[in-house]
Design a protein around this motif. Structure first.
Motif, mmCIF file in Angstrom:
data_model
loop_
_atom_site.group_PDB
_atom_site.id
_atom_site.type_symbol
_atom_site.label_atom_id
_atom_site.label_comp_id
_atom_site.label_asym_id
_atom_site.label_seq_id
_atom_site.Cartn_x
_atom_site.Cartn_y
_atom_site.Cartn_z
ATOM 1 N N ALA A 34 0.863 -1.188 0.000
ATOM 2 C CA ALA A 34 0.000 0.000 0.000
ATOM 3 C C ALA A 34 0.893 1.229 0.000
ATOM 4 N N TRP A 35 0.310 2.356 -0.394
ATOM 5 C CA TRP A 35 1.026 3.616 -0.264
ATOM 6 C C TRP A 35 1.088 3.976 1.221
ATOM 7 N N PRO A 36 2.260 4.354 1.710
ATOM 8 C CA PRO A 36 2.372 4.625 3.143
ATOM 9 C C PRO A 36 1.640 5.893 3.563
ATOM 10 N N ALA A 37 1.209 5.915 4.816
ATOM 11 C CA ALA A 37 0.616 7.127 5.393
ATOM 12 C C ALA A 37 1.749 8.070 5.777
ATOM 13 N N VAL A 38 1.627 9.314 5.357
ATOM 14 C CA VAL A 38 2.657 10.319 5.637
ATOM 15 C C VAL A 38 2.074 11.330 6.629
ATOM 16 N N PRO A 39 2.768 11.592 7.724
ATOM 17 C CA PRO A 39 2.240 12.544 8.726
ATOM 18 C C PRO A 39 1.970 13.913 8.116
ATOM 19 N N ARG A 40 0.912 14.548 8.562
ATOM 20 C CA ARG A 40 0.574 15.882 8.079
ATOM 21 C C ARG A 40 1.705 16.848 8.418
ATOM 22 N N GLY A 41 1.914 17.792 7.519
ATOM 23 C CA GLY A 41 2.988 18.750 7.704
ATOM 24 C C GLY A 41 4.299 18.314 7.081
ATOM 25 N N GLN A 42 4.365 17.070 6.640
ATOM 26 C CA GLN A 42 5.572 16.565 5.994
ATOM 27 C C GLN A 42 5.333 16.472 4.491
ATOM 28 N N ASP A 43 6.332 16.857 3.701
ATOM 29 C CA ASP A 43 6.202 16.730 2.247
ATOM 30 C C ASP A 43 5.836 15.289 1.908
ATOM 31 N N TRP A 44 4.715 15.129 1.178
ATOM 32 C CA TRP A 44 4.188 13.783 0.965
ATOM 33 C C TRP A 44 5.149 12.905 0.166
ATOM 34 N N LYS A 45 5.705 13.423 -0.911
ATOM 35 C CA LYS A 45 6.585 12.605 -1.748
ATOM 36 C C LYS A 45 7.851 12.201 -0.992
ATOM 37 N N THR A 46 8.425 13.152 -0.269
ATOM 38 C CA THR A 46 9.619 12.828 0.520
ATOM 39 C C THR A 46 9.285 11.805 1.587
ATOM 40 N N GLY A 47 8.104 11.962 2.208
ATOM 41 C CA GLY A 47 7.685 11.010 3.224
ATOM 42 C C GLY A 47 7.479 9.619 2.668
ATOM 43 N N VAL A 48 6.958 9.529 1.451
ATOM 44 C CA VAL A 48 6.776 8.230 0.807
ATOM 45 C C VAL A 48 8.129 7.561 0.581
ATOM 46 N N CYS A 49 9.075 8.319 0.050
ATOM 47 C CA CYS A 49 10.419 7.764 -0.185
ATOM 48 C C CYS A 49 11.025 7.255 1.120
ATOM 49 N N ARG A 50 10.876 8.043 2.170
ATOM 50 C CA ARG A 50 11.454 7.671 3.470
ATOM 51 C C ARG A 50 10.798 6.405 4.003
ATOM 52 N N ALA A 51 9.455 6.333 3.911
ATOM 53 C CA ALA A 51 8.752 5.181 4.458
ATOM 54 C C ALA A 51 9.044 3.892 3.685
ATOM 55 N N LEU A 52 9.282 4.027 2.386
ATOM 56 C CA LEU A 52 9.542 2.849 1.565
ATOM 57 C C LEU A 52 11.019 2.491 1.491
ATOM 58 N N GLY A 53 11.852 3.310 2.121
ATOM 59 C CA GLY A 53 13.282 3.035 2.093
ATOM 60 C C GLY A 53 13.946 3.397 0.785
ATOM 61 N N TRP A 54 13.305 4.280 0.015
ATOM 62 C CA TRP A 54 13.892 4.746 -1.239
ATOM 63 C C TRP A 54 14.786 5.951 -0.956
ATOM 64 N N PRO A 55 15.798 6.183 -1.793
ATOM 65 C CA PRO A 55 16.559 7.437 -1.649
ATOM 66 C C PRO A 55 15.607 8.626 -1.742
ATOM 67 N N GLU A 56 15.847 9.635 -0.933
ATOM 68 C CA GLU A 56 14.924 10.772 -0.873
ATOM 69 C C GLU A 56 15.169 11.751 -2.022
ATOM 70 N N ARG A 57 15.080 11.208 -3.217
ATOM 71 C CA ARG A 57 15.176 11.995 -4.452
ATOM 72 C C ARG A 57 13.882 11.756 -5.211
ATOM 73 N N THR A 58 12.981 12.701 -5.081
ATOM 74 C CA THR A 58 11.636 12.477 -5.608
ATOM 75 C C THR A 58 11.601 12.345 -7.129
ATOM 76 N N GLY A 59 12.515 13.026 -7.821
ATOM 77 C CA GLY A 59 12.553 12.900 -9.280
ATOM 78 C C GLY A 59 12.900 11.487 -9.696
ATOM 79 N N ALA A 60 13.918 10.907 -9.058
ATOM 80 C CA ALA A 60 14.305 9.531 -9.369
ATOM 81 C C ALA A 60 13.216 8.553 -8.954
ATOM 82 N N ALA A 61 12.565 8.832 -7.826
ATOM 83 C CA ALA A 61 11.479 7.960 -7.370
ATOM 84 C C ALA A 61 10.342 7.952 -8.383
#
Length: 274
Positions: A209-236
């Motif tokens: 599932a798509w992870p839940a990202v806490p409010r106030g946090q950039d959603w795309k960056t939060g998704v990368c962090r929760a999924l263990g992806w490098p925090e580079r949203t363009g590459a993601a």
């Protein structure tokens, strides 16, 4: 002493024998090869040969010889099955492909989406359809600019404007802006996702599932962090987009809205929602 004929050809193979039926070698048909007694189910049939598999999983290839097989104890000639008409090729959106069709000259009407990722996803799935219909997709860089874009575009019956908005839910800022510009020649629709990333099915990415990202946090960056992806949203995003091959990889909530916009923009004057 009994006299035997020197002709050892089985009776069903001798000249002048009675005609036997021809049977298509369809998959799972169980037959016995007359010369060897090998019994198996048909698993493949190429030009001139048939492949049988016995109950132990062993496979053998035999020629499609006349009168070469027994079917339920009766002699038959196996023949290659007739080919079914090929299914029409489909575009990534599921539409019937029209090979050799040139792109239509661009219509005056347009479809706008919020950002570059939205535009790339629409192109990925509906690009062939849009070129045939002559529909250009542009992006806004944010829904806040929508009123100014609509005013400058000056939509009319021959130049309709369709807009796809992220997170279009009741009471949101997006819904208020959409209501302010909607008219007979402007259709604003949206999906419920906070970002178009989430319109891609998690199963297509191999995640539960798509992870839940806490409010106030950039959603795309939060998704990368929760999924263990490098925090580079363009590459993601490029990784996500690479896993989208057709409409089957997208959620219905997005599919229906894009199809609705294409229909609206390409409808003859007088057939719109107004």
């Amino acid at each position: 002493m009994r006299s035997y004929s020197p002709d050892l050809t089985p009776p069903w193979k001798r000249p002048g024998r009675q005609a036997v039926p021809e049977v298509p070698a369809e998959p799972d048909l169980v037959v016995e090869e007359v010369a060897t007694g090998y019994c198996g189910a048909v698993i493949g049939c190429e030009a001139g040969t048939v492949t049988l598999e016995d109950r132990f999983g062993k496979r053998r290839v035999f020629p499609l010889a006349p009168r070469g097989f027994l079917l339920e104890g009766s002699v038959v000639t196996l023949v290659r099955p007739a080919r079914s008409p090929a299914a029409p090729a489909r575009t990534a959106s599921g539409s019937v492909a029209v090979p050799g069709t040139r792109a239509r000259v661009a219509r005056a009407g347009r479809i706008y989406v919020e950002g570059r990722h939205d535009a790339e996803l629409v192109e990925r799935v509906w690009g062939d359809d849009l070129r045939i219909e002559g529909v250009v997709v542009e992006y806004l860089e944010g829904v806040d600019d929508l009123p100014a874009v609509v005013a400058e575009f000056a939509p009319g019956p021959d130049a309709r404007l369709g807009v796809l908005v992220d997170h279009l839910v009741p009471g949101s800022k997006e819904s208020r802006i959409a209501a302010s510009v909607t008219g007979p020649d402007v259709l604003v629709v949206g999906h419920p996702y906070i970002d178009v990333w989430a319109a891609v099915k998690p199963s297509s990415l191999g995640i539960g599932a798509w992870p839940a990202v806490p409010r106030g946090q950039d959603w795309k960056t939060g998704v990368c962090r929760a999924l263990g992806w490098p925090e580079r949203t363009g590459a993601a995003w490029q990784h996500i987009l690479s896993r989208v091959h057709s409409y089957r990889d997208l959620e219905p909530a997005l599919l229906g809205r894009v199809e609705e916009l294409i229909d609206f923009v390409t409808a003859p004057p007088g057939d719109g929602n107004g």
